[in-house]
Design a protein around this motif. Structure first.
Motif, PDB file in Angstrom:
ATOM      1  N   GLN A 188     -14.049  38.365  -8.425  1.00  0.00           N
ATOM      2  CA  GLN A 188     -14.701  37.891  -7.203  1.00  0.00           C
ATOM      3  C   GLN A 188     -15.951  37.059  -7.482  1.00  0.00           C
ATOM      4  N   LEU A 222      -5.859  40.924  -4.980  1.00  0.00           N
ATOM      5  CA  LEU A 222      -6.429  40.563  -3.680  1.00  0.00           C
ATOM      6  C   LEU A 222      -7.730  39.795  -3.870  1.00  0.00           C
ATOM      7  N   SER A 223      -8.527  40.201  -4.854  1.00  0.00           N
ATOM      8  CA  SER A 223      -9.788  39.521  -5.139  1.00  0.00           C
ATOM      9  C   SER A 223      -9.565  38.102  -5.656  1.00  0.00           C
ATOM     10  N   LEU A 225      -6.888  36.083  -4.968  1.00  0.00           N
ATOM     11  CA  LEU A 225      -6.072  35.213  -4.111  1.00  0.00           C
ATOM     12  C   LEU A 225      -6.786  33.942  -3.663  1.00  0.00           C
ATOM     13  N   PRO A 226      -8.107  33.953  -3.388  1.00  0.00           N
ATOM     14  CA  PRO A 226      -8.758  32.703  -3.002  1.00  0.00           C
ATOM     15  C   PRO A 226      -8.686  31.618  -4.077  1.00  0.00           C
ATOM     16  N   ARG A 255      -3.895  35.143   3.439  1.00  0.00           N
ATOM     17  CA  ARG A 255      -4.741  34.975   2.250  1.00  0.00           C
ATOM     18  C   ARG A 255      -4.152  33.978   1.255  1.00  0.00           C
ATOM     19  N   SER A 256      -2.837  33.997   1.112  1.00  0.00           N
ATOM     20  CA  SER A 256      -2.165  33.035   0.238  1.00  0.00           C
ATOM     21  C   SER A 256      -0.739  32.885   0.738  1.00  0.00           C
TER      22      SER A 256
END
Length: 290
Positions: A188, A222-223, A225-226, A255-256
């Protein structure tokens, strides 16, 4: 057919079950514009990457297929590469994550062989990154010695040229030598975004493939995905259930983008077939609305 052979989304058994691509994407590819890379000699920088000392026996033992041979497994990955190429090019996808709902699904096997297949195109510059900080495995699969802990690169302490190793010219592997504590937090950090962006600008890859931990259980993927333009989801036909696939899709939603589903190992159980068919139905509905 071995237990490690992927039944990819394009194979006859799975073609009706899983989409090859699932949505028109509107992607944020900041840091990759021509303006930001103006004046950079990508080809020269790429050629300067230190070669990897891979071990052929280790690659064979881990079912990595570097050469294009007339066998079933290589043909499957070459077909997957070609089908994905259409989705990637149409939607401008540069950064592709490979993940699964749970551990032990063959994610690294799929990610590495897909990268090797894409790198068989001589004009390609493929980066394969081991972003599973909890359980790094790409170095072991290639039988290579990683330069050091990936966290040093992600923290901006070392340049990408120190961490990358070139394999057969058109593939560069970003390896990791040790498990990281606080892996989700590291992913992150803004320093991770900066480090990967600098690598992208310097080497100008045609595609980046990220080998990721599973979606369910921890927040590492999840962290991350950006950082991605899209995700390839690996479904294990011997253990995944419809509820696990739905949970993984819900994690990605908003998110994706889900680019493809690949079935690895075993026969498709009815519950898994139903959820993969559901992916396809919703994709085609989305296409009709365009």
């Amino acid at each position: 057919m071995t237990s490690d052979t992927p039944h990819s989304a394009h194979s006859p058994a799975a073609a009706k079950q899983a989409p090859t691509k699932v949505a028109r994407l509107r992607l944020d590819r900041s840091g990759t514009s021509n303006a930001s890379s103006a004046g950079i000699d990508h080809a020269r920088n790429w050629a300067s990457i230190k070669p990897m000392r891979a071990d052929a026996a280790s690659m064979k033992r881990n079912h990595l297929f570097a050469d294009s041979q007339d066998d079933d497994i290589t043909r499957r990955f070459d077909m997957l590469r070609t089908l994905l190429a259409t989705a990637l090019e149409e939607n401008g996808i540069l950064r592709l994550g490979v993940t699964a709902p749970t551990e032990g699904s063959g994610t690294s096997f799929i990610a590495a062989n897909l990268a090797l297949a894409m790198a068989r195109r001589p004009s390609s510059r493929v980066i394969l990154a081991d972003m599973n900080l909890r359980k790094p495995g790409l170095a072991r699969m290639f039988g290579a010695n990683p330069p050091g802990p990936l966290t040093e690169f992600l923290a901006g302490k070392h340049p990408s040229s120190d961490q990358l190793r070139s394999y057969q010219g058109s593939l560069a592997v970003l390896m990791n030598s040790q498990v990281a504590q606080g892996s989700a937090e590291i992913l992150q950090e803004s320093s991770t975004t900066v480090a990967l962006g600098n690598m992208r600008r310097k080497f100008g890859p045609t595609v980046e493939i990220y080998d990721l931990p599973p979606l369910l259980g921890h927040d590492d993927t999840l962290s991350f995905l950006p950082q991605l333009d899209g995700v390839l989801l690996v479904a294990d036909g011997t253990m995944h259930t419809a509820s696990q696939l739905r949970a993984a899709e819900e994690m990605l939603n908003g998110r994706s983008k889900l680019v493809a589903v690949v079935l690895n190992r075993g026969e498709i159980r009815r519950s898994l077939a139903e959820i993969m068919q559901d992916f396809g139905d919703r994709w085609f509905r989305g296409r009709r609305k365009r």
